[in-house]
Write a protein that holds these residues in place. Structure first.
Motif: not given
Length: 751
Positions: A623-625, A686-689, A726-727
């Motif tokens: 999820a992080y990668a 885990i995600g990027a926002v 959002l993974h």
């Protein structure tokens, strides 16, 4: 085209009590225009200090617009004099100069005054000019709104679009001389051909001026007029402005697809040997950088919104400079393409110039872009009136004019932008048009769901949604009926235009966020911040084992190497070939450094793709990668575990593949992290926002949107924050959870 009679001649003396000019109304602002006739003045041409006042006359004409019959267009064309349309920047809005029109004073800006003075020598006797600040009554909102829809016909009907970039300096003239010598083989103005002109007797001066300037005047009023007459006849028979015959085209792979074959002719152009000899003493790299800075980056004309349409519909366009010097727009294109593509002397902003030319070739070939694509193409441009970020592009778009888009300067900026957003939603049956726009620094009065089209979209995150009319690589709201937004009737009929009603699923609350970064920070610095945020959110992730921490360290080490490589290239080099990237980078490194870029992180990260990690640990690392990349290898391709393995183990690649991997991976990390924060939700997702996300905001799937979005509850309504990655929720997983009873459908009113 028929020539008109000149305005009354004779010297006009300025009187302090001279009344201000008052416009008489147009009979029909949707078909009639005013043209300015300016008298030729020999003393001004020769730079006499005591040159008379700038004097002109305004006269009304009907344009041969494409909606008329052929006979009507022919009649109007015959009555319309040959004229030039001026494309310029207003500059300082203070009106410090005067033009005398029909014995009355009209105040104008210094930039317009100087441009008109430079155009005066274009013809003996008088010259007809269209300039917006004079030919449109700027104080009449109804007239301004109506004339906006005529702008493309005005600039297309002009014999030539004269581009005034501003007063010239030494560097400016050096660039102009280089372009002219390289593409035309000569650089001389009419005034330059007059020996000792400033010291001649006035009578001799007038005689020589007539002898020298008659060819120029004949060109302006005769040859160009004759040529323009032919063009007008062709337009009457088959006008390019007929939108119903135009084809709407989309972007391809982030680049304009309009008339690519036309652009190729500029890219492949090479100057004759005799022209190259004229510039053989110049440093091409130095001149390329100078042209980029002087003509493009530091010239406000290239930042202005209206010039896109003014140039885009022009049959002919000429850049004019002080002293009667000029160079054609086409020759500027040839020059920058030759320097950038053939000689590999980078012109950093070449895409800005090429983009304008593609639009011009496309419009004249009945190729229209969607308005949304045009707005993005002009994302770095500015408008004095923010509403012109929309209105200035209406004449170029392939969209049909409707109630949402009709220009009306009596409407507020927020209503104009909201109507544009509603148009895009209706057009695409999707909420994707609300995503991927710049959010930092947006106007406070705009509804949260309405993009701020006035901002520089170069500062926005790399879009997660498809912006080129293609299919999205994500599918958060599924492929069935929920994938389309179908509540437009509710939003428009029963609610204010400032509210948008939709339906969706709330996935989770944001618990932990990384701090936002400055735009200039390299993505390697962002990764370290994201990495420390993951470690700080251990309680929400169910703990981090030593194996997970080792994998995170390996990822960080590898990303740092990509970041160093990417930063070392510089912005101009990133447009070069991938092999050139690697060559430039490795030349600056010692042997140990060259080895480190292909070995660091290899042993550590291999564990993350092997089965000895528990499913929980594997999820965190994967999820992080994936979140670092927002799940993408490129704008059109999802990332796979195999791709990530290749990225993290560059040393296994052959030399021929290494350059490609370096470029692909660096681009992917840059696109994934730029202008985003990492987020961990209360349930450990885990995600990027977006950077402006707060702890406690909701991550939701709104039906009709292909990616999850962040919203903030305010009373019974919600603020739209922006798109997110959002993974584990990019492919309709939220809909599956709803079917299992784990999530519930709810209404959202966005304000």
């Amino acid at each position: 085209m028929a020539s008109d009679s000149p305005p009354p001649s004779g010297l006009v003396e300025f009187q302090p009590t001279m009344p201000n000019y008052v416009y008489s109304p147009l009979s029909s602002a949707e078909a009639e225009i005013r043209l300015l006739a300016v008298e030729f003045n020999a003393k001004h041409v020769l730079r006499r200090i005591n040159a008379p006042l700038l004097v002109g006359s305004l006269k009304k004409y009907n344009l041969p617009v494409p909606t008329l019959s052929r006979t009507q267009r022919m009649i109007r064309s015959a009555r319309l004099p040959t004229f030039f349309a001026l494309s310029y920047v207003w500059g300082d809005p203070t009106r410090t100069h005067d033009i005398i029109i029909d014995d009355k004073r009209l105040r104008i800006t210094e930039n317009l005054y100087t441009a008109l003075r430079e155009l005066q020598p274009s013809s003996l006797g008088f010259i007809w000019i269209w300039a917006d600040a004079i030919c449109i009554n700027q104080d009449d909102l109804a007239e301004r709104s109506a004339q906006v829809l005529l702008m493309r016909e005005i600039y297309h009907s002009a014999a030539d679009v004269k581009i005034w970039l501003g007063p010239s300096n030494e560097n400016w003239m050096r660039c102009l001389r280089f372009i002219s010598n390289l593409t035309e083989g000569s650089f001389i103005s009419d005034v330059d051909s007059l020996p000792n002109a400033p010291t001649m007797d006035n009578n001799v001066e007038e005689m020589i001026m007539k002898a020298v300037m008659i060819p120029s005047g004949a060109l302006a009023r005769g040859v160009i007029g004759f040529g323009q007459s032919i063009i007008e006849v062709l337009d009457i028979l088959d006008p390019p402005g007929l939108d119903e015959k135009a084809e709407m085209v989309q972007e391809e792979d982030g680049e304009l697809s309009l008339h690519q074959e036309t652009i190729e002719k500029f890219v492949k152009w090479k100057p004759p040997t005799r022209y190259l000899k004229r510039v053989e003493n110049e440093s091409f790299v130095e001149v390329a950088d100078l042209i980029d800075r002087v003509f493009i980056q530091n010239c406000t004309w290239f930042e202005r919104m209206w010039v896109v349409q003014e140039l885009g519909v022009a049959d002919n366009a000429t850049i004019i400079a002080s002293g009667g010097k000029s160079v054609s727009w086409s020759n500027l294109i040839r020059c920058v393409c030759y320097l950038h593509y053939t000689l590999h002397a980078p012109v950093k902003s070449i895409r800005n110039v090429i983009g304008m030319e593609k639009i011009r070739q496309g419009w004249n070939g009945r190729k229209r872009q969607p308005l949304r694509d045009l707005i993005r193409e002009c994302r770095y441009r500015r408008a004095t009136d923010p509403r012109d970020k929309i209105f200035s592009l209406l004449g170029l778009m392939g969209d049909k004019l409707n109630v949402y888009l009709k220009p009306d300067y009596s409407k507020s900026v927020r209503e104009v932008y909201a109507n544009a957003a509603l148009h895009f939603i209706a057009q695409s049956e999707s909420l994707d048009p609300l995503c991927s726009w710049q959010t930092l620094g947006r106007q406070n009065e705009l509804p949260s769901w309405v993009p701020d089209y006035s901002l520089d979209q170069n500062l926005a995150p790399c879009p997660l949604v498809a912006i080129d009319g293609g299919s999205s690589i994500y599918n958060s709201s599924g492929h069935h009926h929920r994938s389309k937004y179908s509540r437009m009737d509710v939003a428009v009929t029963h609610e204010s235009w400032s509210h948008l009603r939709t339906v969706g699923l709330c996935i989770d609350l944001v618990a932990v966020l990384s701090d936002p970064l400055q735009h200039s920070e390299p993505f390697g610095y962002a990764e370290r911040l994201w990495n420390s945020t993951i470690r700080a959110a251990e309680e929400y992730l169910g703990g981090l084992t030593n194996e997970v921490k080792a994998c995170l360290e390996g990822i960080s080490s590898a990303v740092e190497k990509y970041s160093e490589y990417w930063t070392s290239l510089g912005d101009s080099s990133k447009d070069l070939d991938a092999t050139d990237h690697l060559s430039k980078y490795t030349q600056s490194l010692d042997r140990d450094s060259k080895e480190s870029i292909v070995t660091d992180g290899k042993a550590l990260y291999l564990e993350s793709i092997e089965p000895n990690l528990s499913p929980h640990d594997n999820y965190i690392v994967d999820a992080y990668a994936q979140t670092l990349l927002c799940g993408r290898k490129s704008a059109r391709e999802r990332i796979s575990k195999e791709d990530i393995r290749i990225f993290m183990n560059l040393g296994e690649a052959t030399n021929s593949r290494r350059a490609e991997i370096l470029t692909t991976a660096s681009n992917a990390f840059e696109a994934g992290m730029r202008q985003r924060s990492i987020a961990i939700t209360r349930n450990g997702y885990i995600g990027a926002v977006p950077h402006n996300t707060h702890s406690g905001d909701f991550i939701c799937v709104l039906f009709g949107c292909t990616v999850p979005v962040v919203v903030r509850k305010r009373g019974q309504e919600y603020l739209f924050i922006g798109e997110s990655y959002l993974h584990g929720f990019m492919d309709a997983e939220a809909l599956v959870m709803e079917m299992k009873g784990e999530l519930n459908e709810q209404d959202f009113v966005l304000t």
